[in-house]
Each structure stands twice: as C-alpha cells, then as structure tokens.
Write a protein that holds these residues in place. Structure first.
Motif, PDB file in Angstrom:
ATOM      1  N   LYS A 137      41.642  41.149  43.057  1.00 24.92           N
ATOM      2  CA  LYS A 137      41.244  42.448  42.496  1.00 24.92           C
ATOM      3  C   LYS A 137      39.740  42.691  42.631  1.00 24.92           C
ATOM      4  O   LYS A 137      39.268  43.825  42.513  1.00 24.92           O
ATOM      5  CB  LYS A 137      41.671  42.557  41.031  1.00 24.92           C
ATOM      6  CG  LYS A 137      40.910  41.640  40.081  1.00 24.92           C
ATOM      7  CD  LYS A 137      41.387  41.822  38.640  1.00 24.92           C
ATOM      8  CE  LYS A 137      40.606  40.925  37.680  1.00 24.92           C
ATOM      9  NZ  LYS A 137      41.085  41.064  36.290  1.00 24.92           N
TER      10      LYS A 137
ATOM     11  N   ASP B 230      43.017  50.411  43.722  1.00 27.74           N
ATOM     12  CA  ASP B 230      42.745  49.076  43.182  1.00 27.74           C
ATOM     13  C   ASP B 230      43.712  48.667  42.075  1.00 27.74           C
ATOM     14  O   ASP B 230      43.847  47.484  41.768  1.00 27.74           O
ATOM     15  CB  ASP B 230      41.297  48.965  42.707  1.00 27.74           C
ATOM     16  CG  ASP B 230      40.903  50.006  41.675  1.00 27.74           C
ATOM     17  OD1 ASP B 230      41.760  50.848  41.304  1.00 27.74           O
ATOM     18  OD2 ASP B 230      39.735  49.993  41.238  1.00 27.74           O
ATOM     19  N   LYS B 231      44.417  49.636  41.498  1.00 26.94           N
ATOM     20  CA  LYS B 231      45.422  49.292  40.490  1.00 26.94           C
ATOM     21  C   LYS B 231      46.608  48.526  41.093  1.00 26.94           C
ATOM     22  O   LYS B 231      47.346  47.846  40.372  1.00 26.94           O
ATOM     23  CB  LYS B 231      45.919  50.559  39.792  1.00 26.94           C
ATOM     24  CG  LYS B 231      44.872  51.212  38.900  1.00 26.94           C
ATOM     25  CD  LYS B 231      45.428  52.417  38.174  1.00 26.94           C
ATOM     26  CE  LYS B 231      44.378  53.012  37.231  1.00 26.94           C
ATOM     27  NZ  LYS B 231      44.891  54.218  36.530  1.00 26.94           N
TER      28      LYS B 231
ATOM     29  N   TYR C 114      46.473  46.042  43.237  1.00 27.21           N
ATOM     30  CA  TYR C 114      46.249  44.616  43.490  1.00 27.21           C
ATOM     31  C   TYR C 114      47.062  43.751  42.530  1.00 27.21           C
ATOM     32  O   TYR C 114      47.479  42.650  42.878  1.00 27.21           O
ATOM     33  CB  TYR C 114      44.761  44.270  43.358  1.00 27.21           C
ATOM     34  CG  TYR C 114      43.901  44.772  44.502  1.00 27.21           C
ATOM     35  CD1 TYR C 114      44.035  44.240  45.785  1.00 27.21           C
ATOM     36  CD2 TYR C 114      42.952  45.758  44.303  1.00 27.21           C
ATOM     37  CE1 TYR C 114      43.247  44.687  46.827  1.00 27.21           C
ATOM     38  CE2 TYR C 114      42.155  46.224  45.339  1.00 27.21           C
ATOM     39  CZ  TYR C 114      42.306  45.686  46.607  1.00 27.21           C
ATOM     40  OH  TYR C 114      41.533  46.140  47.639  1.00 27.21           O
ATOM     41  N   GLU C 115      47.288  44.250  41.342  1.00 30.51           N
ATOM     42  CA  GLU C 115      48.015  43.466  40.335  1.00 30.51           C
ATOM     43  C   GLU C 115      49.415  43.105  40.817  1.00 30.51           C
ATOM     44  O   GLU C 115      49.898  41.994  40.567  1.00 30.51           O
ATOM     45  CB  GLU C 115      48.084  44.253  39.023  1.00 30.51           C
ATOM     46  CG  GLU C 115      48.682  43.453  37.882  1.00 30.51           C
ATOM     47  CD  GLU C 115      48.637  44.203  36.549  1.00 30.51           C
ATOM     48  OE1 GLU C 115      49.440  43.856  35.668  1.00 30.51           O
ATOM     49  OE2 GLU C 115      47.822  45.134  36.413  1.00 30.51           O
TER      50      GLU C 115
ATOM     51  N   LYS D 180      45.253  43.406  50.902  1.00 33.66           N
ATOM     52  CA  LYS D 180      43.874  43.004  51.195  1.00 33.66           C
ATOM     53  C   LYS D 180      43.540  43.462  52.616  1.00 33.66           C
ATOM     54  O   LYS D 180      44.047  42.911  53.588  1.00 33.66           O
ATOM     55  CB  LYS D 180      43.713  41.481  51.074  1.00 33.66           C
ATOM     56  CG  LYS D 180      42.290  41.006  51.322  1.00 33.66           C
ATOM     57  CD  LYS D 180      42.193  39.490  51.377  1.00 33.66           C
ATOM     58  CE  LYS D 180      40.760  39.071  51.690  1.00 33.66           C
ATOM     59  NZ  LYS D 180      40.639  37.624  51.968  1.00 33.66           N
TER      60      LYS D 180
ATOM     61  N   THR E  85      39.075  52.623  44.516  1.00 34.46           N
ATOM     62  CA  THR E  85      39.564  53.271  43.298  1.00 34.46           C
ATOM     63  C   THR E  85      40.436  54.495  43.600  1.00 34.46           C
ATOM     64  O   THR E  85      40.454  55.008  44.718  1.00 34.46           O
ATOM     65  CB  THR E  85      38.391  53.741  42.427  1.00 34.46           C
ATOM     66  OG1 THR E  85      37.683  54.775  43.128  1.00 34.46           O
ATOM     67  CG2 THR E  85      37.446  52.590  42.115  1.00 34.46           C
TER      68      THR E  85
ATOM     69  N   TYR F   4      42.890  33.970  47.609  1.00 31.19           N
ATOM     70  CA  TYR F   4      42.155  35.158  48.071  1.00 31.19           C
ATOM     71  C   TYR F   4      41.126  34.845  49.160  1.00 31.19           C
ATOM     72  O   TYR F   4      41.090  35.518  50.192  1.00 31.19           O
ATOM     73  CB  TYR F   4      41.450  35.833  46.888  1.00 31.19           C
ATOM     74  CG  TYR F   4      40.381  36.790  47.319  1.00 31.19           C
ATOM     75  CD1 TYR F   4      40.709  37.999  47.948  1.00 31.19           C
ATOM     76  CD2 TYR F   4      39.028  36.496  47.137  1.00 31.19           C
ATOM     77  CE1 TYR F   4      39.724  38.884  48.376  1.00 31.19           C
ATOM     78  CE2 TYR F   4      38.037  37.373  47.554  1.00 31.19           C
ATOM     79  CZ  TYR F   4      38.384  38.565  48.171  1.00 31.19           C
ATOM     80  OH  TYR F   4      37.403  39.429  48.608  1.00 31.19           O
TER      81      TYR F   4
END
Length: 444
Positions: free
Chosen positions: A202, A269-270, A272-273, A280, A287, A322
């Motif tokens: 993230k 970006d929300k 990535y969870e 990636k 955002t 990552y």
C-alpha cells in the motif's frame, strides 16, 4: 484473401453511431452502406451488435525474447484478439534489451511468424546508443522508448547529455516512462529505515510518488518544448501531471501528447488491500482523486489515448514480498470490457472509447490506413454485444501467465468477433490462428 459481409451493425466511428453493412475484401474495407447485397465467403449477422474500429494498444510488454516463461508474442497476441485489440506496439525492455537495429529487426521477424494481430516495436534508448537510435526507420517503426526512471529491466536513461541528444536529434516520436529515480530512491530509503524489508504494497504510491512522476514528466515536457520534439508521455498516473498537457489545438498538430492506462482509470490505492501486488505497477496506482483527474483529462482532450501497459509476470513472482515482486500485470484481454463497463456506469461514451483507443492512436503515431472505419482502410474491426454478461475467471483467461487483476469481476459487455487485416481472427470465443497480423506502417 476471403471476403466478409457484416450485416446491420451499429457502427461506432468518428463521433457517430449509425446502422450499416460493411463489405470487406482482400483485407480492406471496400464498402460501407445502409444495405449491401454482395456474395461473400463469410456473412456475419451483426444486428444488435456494435462495431468499433480495431483497437490499437500503443504500450505492451509481450516479453519475447528472453522472458518467455511469462509471456510471448504468440500467447499475448491471442489474448489481444480475444480483447478486441487488433494492433500493438511493444516495448524494448526484453532480454536482451532492444538497443540495436539488429535486435529490433529480430523481434519483427518473430511477430511476422507468430503474432495473430498487427504489430510494431519501439527502438530502445540507453545512455550510450544514440547512434543506433538515429538509424531507426521512421516509416516502419512506431517510436523511440526512453525510460526516464527505472522500471522492469535495466534501461534507465539518466544522463543529461544523452537526454538532450535524444530530444534534439530523434527523427520520430519519443515515448517516455516518466518517474524521477532520485526521488524514488529517497522515498524507498525513508520507508526502509522505518520498516526494514517489510514494506507493505500500500506504500507503493508513496514510494513512486506524485512528486517523482511530476518532476520527470515536467522535465520531459520542458525538453520537448526546447527542441520541438514529438513527445508522447506514457501512463499518466497523477492528476497533477494532467495540467502539463493542453486541449486547445487539434491532435494532429500537437507536438506533446499523453496516454492514460486502464489500471489507472479503474483501480485506486484502496484496492491494494484486496489486490496487493496484483495491482503493483510502475508508475503506481494512486488515489481516487488521481484516478478521477486522469479520466477528466481523457474526456476533455488533455490526455489523448488510452492503452494497457500490458506487462505479465507469473503468479509466483507476484506472490513474493512487496520489495521482490515485479511491477506490471496482464491487461490486453480485459481493457475493452473494462472501458465498456465504465460506459455502462455513465463515465465514458462509446464514441469516446473509439476515439481514445483507435482514432487518436492512429493520429498520434501517423499509422497508415488503420484506426478508423473507412472505405479503403484496412479491415481491423471489433463487434461487441453490450448486453452479454460474463465473469472473468481462470477458465476464460487467455494470458500465458494465467491470471488477471480483473478475476472475479462481472462485465456486462462481451466481444463477439475480432477482424484483423480482413481476417476473422476471433468469433464467439473461438480463435482462428491460421493467419498472422501485419507489420504496421507510418505516414511520416
């Protein structure tokens, strides 16, 4: 070559929709009319279907030569056909990097044998190959690729003199990956000091930050203005960068153009969870406000084209931590369905999809007789059923890597037919692999 008659299609072309028949012969569109009664080898009943010009992807990584365990020209061109992409332009960070004219021509030879869609390849630039770059054939090569920021592969061009030479001397379009390497390294060191090696994905957009993108993109724009270079900045990922570009002159007259990619228009970006390393990319998905700003710039003409940056890796590579997981993901099969889903959501019109993924790519790169549904043009065409629901899953993924960031996504629109240079290459989930695509040519 055979002839094809498409009956009663709703044609989406040049900012209009109309119902028409299309007659294709010897690879080209011979006639467009409200009714055509000619004998043809194949007849396609397109009543209720929408006919688009074949989509042209100006940025893909098909991994051949050298990385064919992830993907190759044959496998990814199959996926492109299934996704309605009839032409691609492929990047030089294969192994070896495409830094000589000999290596460039070897890729064309592979595609001539194995690609199911039309093709072109970028000549790669490095800190020390300007002589090879200047030999590039402007009529038969799409452009010069400059990595102004490291990405997958080792082609970073960071020498100021080299950049000045490329921008001042390039005989053709220069396509850039813009991220400032010093900013990225500084950000990465900051998070390593805080978290060691256990950096979560993230933070990817914090490391490959807005500032890193803007510093590099603004430098590229400055150089292009200084030398009147034909510059095309790839995969804009920030709202801030969109203000570097204008919409006050016709595309054909622009010297500086820009591209948005599907993942930067779809994810934020929300995600990535839940998606982790599967989303990636370099530059990073950022955002929601960046995503919305990019779409706004696409719609108002500051950003000129939409592409995929299709860049497959194995699922095992993506499962690494990552810092070890490579950036990039497969997209050519699902870019058009995703854009059509955005159309259903009221975010983009069908005419704008045709413009950004076909017409404008042809104009930007001065592609000869492609990108439009016109008599006398190559028959690169895609038929779509806007009301045929399906879900992305392992069974219908065509990528060699076997996964997609869209797995589990429900789409409302389905590609039914793809015609490549007059050849029916895809029809109702079946590929016709008998006829290869053509090498793109350019009117420069």
């Amino acid at each position: 070559m055979s002839s094809i008659l498409i009956k009663s299609a709703t044609v989406v072309n040049e900012n209009k929709q109309f119902v028409a028949d299309i007659f294709i012969k010897d690879g080209f569109i011979e006639q467009i009319s409200s009714e055509i009664n000619k004998n043809a080898d194949q007849v396609i009943n397109a009543e209720g279907l929408h006919l688009f010009p074949g989509f042209i992807d100006d940025q893909v990584h098909f991994r051949e030569p050298g990385l064919t365990y992830k993907a190759d020209i044959y496998s990814e061109s199959r996926a492109a056909v299934g996704g309605g992409i009839t032409s691609f332009m492929e990047m030089p960070n294969t192994v070896p990097n495409t830094l000589t004219q000999e290596l460039l021509e070897q890729k064309y030879e592979i595609a001539n044998r194995n690609s199911l869609v039309n093709y072109s390849f970028y000549m790669g630039a490095s800190n020390d190959n300007i002589d090879e770059v200047l030999k590039t054939d402007t009529a038969h090569v799409c452009g010069i690729k400059v990595f102004m920021g490291s990405s997958t592969g080792n082609m970073l061009v960071d020498d100021p003199t080299t950049l000045e030479n490329i921008f001042s001397q390039s005989p053709m379009l220069v396509a850039t990956h813009c991220e400032d390497e010093a900013t990225i390294r500084s950000n990465l060191n900051h998070y390593k000091q805080l978290l060691g090696e256990n950096i979560p994905v993230k933070l990817h957009p914090k490391i490959r930050s807005v500032e890193a993108c803007y510093l590099s993109s603004s430098m590229a724009v400055e150089l292009a203005k200084k030398y009147n270079t034909r510059l095309h900045i790839l995969h804009i990922s920030t709202e801030k960068e969109t203000h570097l570009f204008t919409n006050d002159i016709p595309l054909k007259d622009k010297r500086i153009t820009a591209e948005a990619c599907i993942h930067h228009l779809w994810f934020s970006d929300k995600d990535y969870e839940t998606k982790g390393n599967l989303i990636k990319w370099n530059p990073a998905v950022k955002t929601e406000s960046d995503r919305d700003g990019i779409l706004k710039a696409v719609l108002d003409g500051r950003i000129d084209v939409i592409a995929t940056d299709h860049a497959p890796h194995t699922i095992e590579e993506k499962a690494l931590p990552y810092l070890q997981a490579p950036s990039g993901g497969p997209l050519v099969q699902h870019a058009l369905p995703a854009l059509l889903e955005m159309h259903h959501q009221g975010k983009i019109t069908l005419e704008q999809i045709a413009e950004k993924m076909a017409h404008n790519v042809a104009i930007c790169f001065q592609i000869d007789k492609r990108g439009f549904i016109r008599e006398g043009y190559w028959a690169d065409l895609v038929l779509v059923d806007l009301n045929s629901k399906w879900q992305v899953n392992k069974d219908n993924i065509l990528y060699k890597c076997g996964w997609s960031p869209f797995e589990g996504t429900n789409f409302q629109s389905k590609i039914t037919h793809t015609i490549v240079s007059g050849n029916l290459a895809y029809s109702n989930n079946k590929l016709n692999e008998g006829i290869p695509g053509k090498r793109l040519s350019f009117t420069r």
